[in-house]
Design a protein around this motif. Structure first.
Motif: not given
Length: 320
Positions: A136-144, A159-176
């Motif tokens: 997961i750490n390498e994935f976050v670094e790649l996204a950054k 859907t829940s997978p969509h909202l889960a993804g949105e919560l994930f990117v917002s918490k980490l400040g990512l642009n996915i």
């Protein structure tokens, strides 16, 4: 017969009615699932229904009514008589939908009486191995390092997978970038084919692909590790404290159902969920049983409604 004797007999009849209570069930009971057969909610419902059929000497029949994010099945139960003969399999979708639909024909809190919180199904974040990251750490670094270049799929907007993804990117400040599909199978097919990079999904759904190496699981999306992948860390352990987007499953009946029936169903469902064979079947699918009181599900639902409303706000999703 004298009047006083008739009065005594009448009192005895009333007393015996209260003593023995409502006779239930005296006919088959329907359990409505808002998903297709084979889903986690469907499997849990069938395991519990089989146990109830045995213990209550009456048929408990699972009926699948998928569509509109479970709203079709939920609406059908809301309109059913409040007599205990129609039960709703309540899921996380019922906590999400009030934030997505402005014209629901029911109020999930007011129109239903909870019976029990039955179980949780773990979700994982999976990626296509071709990304070349190990965790997961390498994935976050790649996204950054590649803003706007990586993608995450879902079974549809809201859907829940969509909202889960949105919560994930917002918490980490990512642009996915989010890529919505018309259903989970299509999203999974494209993840396997490399058309998208990542996906939040129920663990049991992708376990064969993880085992074969076609997909790589990089984090559990709930507060604790899953028995299906005991060595896989959680997002809470690694990059996002208190991250929890697991799928939950419960049971409810239309509001106004006699409390005596709710208590009886709660007792029998607790017994079913505590049975070793039921737990074994469900754990094989990554579903951990819970159990408890109707009030515990009521309180849980209230908090989950707040959580998903906040996530929808973060994702800038407006009710249709």
């Amino acid at each position: 017969m004298k009047k006083n004797q008739l009065f005594v007999l009448f009192l005895l009849f009333i007393f015996s009615s209260f003593s023995y209570g409502i006779e239930y069930p005296i006919k088959p009971v329907k359990i409505i699932v808002g998903f297709t057969p084979g889903s986690g909610a469907d499997v849990l419902a069938r395991v519990v229904s089989n146990k109830l059929s045995e213990s209550m000497n009456q048929q408990f029949i699972v009926e699948n009514r998928p569509g509109a994010g479970t709203n079709i099945g939920t609406s059908a139960v809301a309109k059913s008589p409040a007599d205990g003969y129609t039960i709703l399999v309540m899921t996380v979708a019922n906590a999400i939908n009030p934030s997505l639909y402005s014209n629901l024909s029911f109020d999930i809190e007011k129109d239903f009486s909870p019976i029990i919180l039955a179980g949780f199904a773990s979700n994982v974040l999976v990626i296509n191995p071709n990304l070349g990251v190990k965790n997961i750490n390498e994935f976050v670094e790649l996204a950054k390092s590649k803003p706007g270049k990586l993608t995450f799929g879902s079974s549809g907007s809201g859907t829940s997978p969509h909202l889960a993804g949105e919560l994930f990117v917002s918490k980490l400040g990512l642009n996915i970038v989010h890529v919505p599909y018309k259903g989970g199978p299509q999203a999974l097919t494209d993840l396997l084919g490399g058309q998208i990079d990542s996906l939040f999904v129920i663990t049991s759904t992708v376990l064969p692909h993880i085992s074969s190496g076609k997909l790589k699981a990089i984090a559990v999306a709930g507060p604790k590790r899953t028995p299906l992948l005991p060595d896989l860390p959680t997002l809470d352990e690694t990059v996002i404290p208190n991250f929890d987007v697991n799928t939950w499953i419960g049971f409810a009946v239309p509001a106004g159902t006699p409390n005596e029936i709710i208590v009886k169903l709660n007792q029998e469902m607790n017994k079913a969920l505590e049975s070793s064979d039921a737990q074994k079947k469900l754990l094989a699918l990554g579903i951990e049983t819970v159990g408890g009181t109707p009030n515990q599900l009521k309180a849980f639902l209230k908090e989950d409604l707040k959580k998903w409303a906040n996530v929808a706000k973060i994702a800038n999703i407006k009710p249709d």
